[in-house]
Write a protein that holds these residues in place. Structure first.
Motif, PDB file in Angstrom:
ATOM      1  N   GLN B 187       0.485   4.717   9.750  1.00  0.00           N
ATOM      2  CA  GLN B 187      -0.542   5.421   8.966  1.00  0.00           C
ATOM      3  C   GLN B 187       0.013   5.858   7.613  1.00  0.00           C
ATOM      4  OE1 GLN B 187       0.340   6.017  12.094  1.00  0.00           O
ATOM      5  NE2 GLN B 187      -1.327   6.896  13.322  1.00  0.00           N
ATOM      6  N   THR B 188       1.172   6.497   7.639  1.00  0.00           N
ATOM      7  CA  THR B 188       1.746   6.999   6.386  1.00  0.00           C
ATOM      8  C   THR B 188       2.192   5.837   5.501  1.00  0.00           C
ATOM      9  OG1 THR B 188       2.491   8.939   7.614  1.00  0.00           O
ATOM     10  CG2 THR B 188       3.410   8.649   5.435  1.00  0.00           C
ATOM     11  N   LYS B 189       2.690   4.778   6.128  1.00  0.00           N
ATOM     12  CA  LYS B 189       3.132   3.602   5.374  1.00  0.00           C
ATOM     13  C   LYS B 189       1.949   2.957   4.643  1.00  0.00           C
ATOM     14  CE  LYS B 189       5.897  -0.500   5.995  1.00  0.00           C
ATOM     15  NZ  LYS B 189       6.168  -1.643   6.840  1.00  0.00           N
ATOM     16  N   ASP B 190       0.830   2.814   5.342  1.00  0.00           N
ATOM     17  CA  ASP B 190      -0.367   2.227   4.714  1.00  0.00           C
ATOM     18  C   ASP B 190      -0.855   3.104   3.557  1.00  0.00           C
ATOM     19  OD1 ASP B 190      -0.242   0.196   6.508  1.00  0.00           O
ATOM     20  OD2 ASP B 190      -1.915   0.877   7.767  1.00  0.00           O
ATOM     21  N   TRP B 191      -0.873   4.412   3.805  1.00  0.00           N
ATOM     22  CA  TRP B 191      -1.291   5.346   2.755  1.00  0.00           C
ATOM     23  C   TRP B 191      -0.344   5.244   1.556  1.00  0.00           C
ATOM     24  CZ3 TRP B 191       2.202   9.128   1.339  1.00  0.00           C
ATOM     25  CH2 TRP B 191       1.743  10.074   0.405  1.00  0.00           C
ATOM     26  N   TYR B 192       0.964   5.185   1.824  1.00  0.00           N
ATOM     27  CA  TYR B 192       1.948   5.157   0.734  1.00  0.00           C
ATOM     28  C   TYR B 192       1.833   3.857  -0.056  1.00  0.00           C
ATOM     29  CZ  TYR B 192       6.380   5.766  -1.746  1.00  0.00           C
ATOM     30  OH  TYR B 192       7.329   5.907  -2.738  1.00  0.00           O
ATOM     31  N   SER B 193       1.492   2.783   0.633  1.00  0.00           N
ATOM     32  CA  SER B 193       1.309   1.506  -0.037  1.00  0.00           C
ATOM     33  C   SER B 193       0.146   1.600  -1.040  1.00  0.00           C
ATOM     34  CB  SER B 193       1.058   0.447   1.037  1.00  0.00           C
ATOM     35  OG  SER B 193       0.703  -0.761   0.462  1.00  0.00           O
ATOM     36  N   VAL B 194      -0.925   2.281  -0.653  1.00  0.00           N
ATOM     37  CA  VAL B 194      -2.064   2.487  -1.556  1.00  0.00           C
ATOM     38  C   VAL B 194      -1.647   3.368  -2.739  1.00  0.00           C
ATOM     39  CG1 VAL B 194      -4.393   3.483  -1.766  1.00  0.00           C
ATOM     40  CG2 VAL B 194      -3.761   2.189   0.286  1.00  0.00           C
ATOM     41  N   MET B 195      -0.897   4.418  -2.465  1.00  0.00           N
ATOM     42  CA  MET B 195      -0.431   5.305  -3.536  1.00  0.00           C
ATOM     43  C   MET B 195       0.436   4.542  -4.540  1.00  0.00           C
ATOM     44  SD  MET B 195      -1.833   8.201  -2.895  1.00  0.00           S
ATOM     45  CE  MET B 195      -1.083   9.276  -4.109  1.00  0.00           C
ATOM     46  N   ARG B 198      -1.206   2.554  -7.384  1.00  0.00           N
ATOM     47  CA  ARG B 198      -1.934   3.210  -8.487  1.00  0.00           C
ATOM     48  C   ARG B 198      -1.167   2.985  -9.796  1.00  0.00           C
ATOM     49  NH1 ARG B 198      -6.262   5.923  -6.674  1.00  0.00           N
ATOM     50  NH2 ARG B 198      -6.646   6.792  -8.731  1.00  0.00           N
ATOM     51  N   PRO B 199      -1.898   2.734 -10.879  1.00  0.00           N
ATOM     52  CA  PRO B 199      -1.223   2.376 -12.144  1.00  0.00           C
ATOM     53  C   PRO B 199      -0.176   3.411 -12.566  1.00  0.00           C
ATOM     54  CG  PRO B 199      -3.620   2.187 -12.362  1.00  0.00           C
ATOM     55  CD  PRO B 199      -3.366   2.756 -11.004  1.00  0.00           C
ATOM     56  N   GLY B 200      -0.437   4.690 -12.333  1.00  0.00           N
ATOM     57  CA  GLY B 200       0.505   5.717 -12.761  1.00  0.00           C
ATOM     58  C   GLY B 200       1.813   5.704 -12.001  1.00  0.00           C
ATOM     59  N   PHE B 201       1.820   5.040 -10.843  1.00  0.00           N
ATOM     60  CA  PHE B 201       3.012   5.031 -10.000  1.00  0.00           C
ATOM     61  C   PHE B 201       3.997   3.936 -10.421  1.00  0.00           C
ATOM     62  CE2 PHE B 201       3.554   7.134  -5.692  1.00  0.00           C
ATOM     63  CZ  PHE B 201       4.935   7.084  -5.735  1.00  0.00           C
ATOM     64  N   ARG B 202       3.446   2.859 -10.989  1.00  0.00           N
ATOM     65  CA  ARG B 202       4.289   1.693 -11.281  1.00  0.00           C
ATOM     66  C   ARG B 202       5.472   1.995 -12.206  1.00  0.00           C
ATOM     67  NH1 ARG B 202       1.812  -2.556  -8.948  1.00  0.00           N
ATOM     68  NH2 ARG B 202       4.007  -3.083  -8.635  1.00  0.00           N
ATOM     69  N   ASP B 219      10.488  -0.559  -4.491  1.00  0.00           N
ATOM     70  CA  ASP B 219       9.431  -0.673  -5.503  1.00  0.00           C
ATOM     71  C   ASP B 219       8.337  -1.665  -5.123  1.00  0.00           C
ATOM     72  OD1 ASP B 219      10.961  -2.895  -5.803  1.00  0.00           O
ATOM     73  OD2 ASP B 219      11.568  -2.505  -7.879  1.00  0.00           O
ATOM     74  N   LYS B 220       8.359  -2.151  -3.889  1.00  0.00           N
ATOM     75  CA  LYS B 220       7.348  -3.123  -3.447  1.00  0.00           C
ATOM     76  C   LYS B 220       6.135  -2.405  -2.850  1.00  0.00           C
ATOM     77  CE  LYS B 220      10.461  -6.924  -3.040  1.00  0.00           C
ATOM     78  NZ  LYS B 220      11.570  -6.145  -3.620  1.00  0.00           N
ATOM     79  N   VAL B 221       4.938  -2.852  -3.264  1.00  0.00           N
ATOM     80  CA  VAL B 221       3.727  -2.255  -2.705  1.00  0.00           C
ATOM     81  C   VAL B 221       3.586  -2.654  -1.230  1.00  0.00           C
ATOM     82  CG1 VAL B 221       1.217  -2.283  -2.815  1.00  0.00           C
ATOM     83  CG2 VAL B 221       2.555  -2.016  -4.918  1.00  0.00           C
ATOM     84  N   ASP B 222       3.923  -3.909  -0.925  1.00  0.00           N
ATOM     85  CA  ASP B 222       3.991  -4.319   0.486  1.00  0.00           C
ATOM     86  C   ASP B 222       5.439  -4.227   0.924  1.00  0.00           C
ATOM     87  OD1 ASP B 222       1.259  -4.999   0.963  1.00  0.00           O
ATOM     88  OD2 ASP B 222       1.570  -6.705  -0.392  1.00  0.00           O
ATOM     89  N   PHE B 223       5.689  -3.354   1.859  1.00  0.00           N
ATOM     90  CA  PHE B 223       7.087  -3.152   2.256  1.00  0.00           C
ATOM     91  C   PHE B 223       7.215  -3.045   3.771  1.00  0.00           C
ATOM     92  CE2 PHE B 223       6.767   1.497   3.049  1.00  0.00           C
ATOM     93  CZ  PHE B 223       5.538   1.757   2.454  1.00  0.00           C
TER      94      PHE B 223
END
Lengths: 223, 223
Positions: B187-195, B198-202, B219-223
């Motif tokens: 659950q937290t991993k999926d949420w963190y992937s969405v976070m 976000r453009p501000g996170f990159r 730094d990978k969105v899918d991890f």
């Protein structure tokens, strides 16, 4: 009716109580010792820390001193605590954070650990080296408050604010535990004397935490 | 122009940067290592901690992540961070406090001490016992986040809020320092992937703190 879960020497609960009194929010005190880790209290607040407020009619619960105070700041007009323009509000919040985090961590928490927790919970003797170090740091914090009050009528500027009530809440716990040496801190002492004479402060100063006796000057407005 | 005094692995500066990006507040980054105790920085913030923001035109200074964010929350309408009714706002603030104090103190700070501070400042080896303990506690915190996200779309409820950005800021620092084991925390991993997407996170994920290399997945969105 609001219930406030707290214990007499919790600085964050004192901060909330001072604000509730100024704003005239009716509430009932419920004594809660976080170290007892009561199941029902953990259900209310998984962090198992005071203060917590519960509205017994609606079931609304508010957790932590700053969230509680911001809630009443937003819903009760009387006696604004975070006032002025956005920059002044940031200065009030900076000082509140300073007291809640830096002063708490460096002074209030270690003195509570040595003089309250070890006595009541651990039944152990205080570590005098830790105590001396916390009291030395407390003295440095009082110097900073003296400096602020040399330049300002109240902690954050011209108006009484949450910064004053937060500082007074923390210092009152340290003072109860004999951790403050007021000599050489006339500015802060004069300011604290004014804070002590506010009606909301008197009930706090009259309360005692079992077995721990405060110094004689503790509840006196002139000290 | 606003200047933000920060360093890449400061979780509180990351929290501010994520919010500034979402709100579209233009600012310039100034790298500041608090442990260098630069005189001009202590003049700005006697607590000598990041983040600090200075408006170079007016000289206004804002100190500390929560005062800074409340300032922009009050002055910039775009992307409200503390929203809903007063009770919901209290819930957002409760979680922000939880992450900024409890998660920071029990997990983020010890891991920063062992894996960053000792390497960069003290030139000492990390204490593996301290590290293991912090990582064990981190796992318990992830369990709590999993529990929240089992019941809610976002950390504090139905809407994305400051609670999410605060959690993501702290976790991203721990993740950079190799302190998170994501297994069993879907659950937290999926949420963190969405976070993370976000453009501000990159920009944050692309930055490096000298000599310290993050794990490959960092730094990978899918991890």
């Amino acid at each position: 009716m609001w219930q406030l879960f707290q214990f007499p020497l919790c600085p964050f609960s004192r901060k909330v109580r001072l604000v509730l009194a100024e704003k005239g929010v009716a509430h009932e005190l419920v004594r809660e010792y976080p170290w007892a880790r009561r199941d029902e209290f953990i259900d209310l607040n998984p962090a198992c820390e005071t203060p917590v407020m519960v509205d017994t009619e609606t079931g609304t619960s508010l957790i932590g001193s700053q969230p509680i105070i911001e809630f009443f700041e937003e819903t009760v007009d009387k006696m604004p605590m975070i006032h002025g323009d956005a920059a002044h509000r940031a200065e009030i919040r900076r000082l509140v954070e300073w007291f809640d985090e830096k002063l708490f961590r460096e002074v209030v928490e270690p003195i509570m650990n040595e003089r309250m927790r070890k006595r009541i919970v651990d039944r152990a003797a205080p570590d005098t080296k830790m105590l001396r170090e916390a009291m030395r740091i407390a003295n440095g914090h009082l110097d900073y408050l003296d400096y602020l009050l040399d330049h300002r009528r109240w902690m954050a500027g011209a108006g009484l604010s949450l910064a004053d009530f937060t500082a007074a809440a923390h210092l009152s716990v340290v003072d109860y535990l004999g951790g403050l040496d007021w000599r050489g801190h006339k500015q802060t002492k004069d300011w604290y004397s004014v804070m002590k004479s506010r009606p909301g402060f008197r009930p706090l100063l009259g309360e005692r935490m079992e077995v721990i006796v405060p110094p004689q000057h503790y509840d006196k407005v002139d000290f």
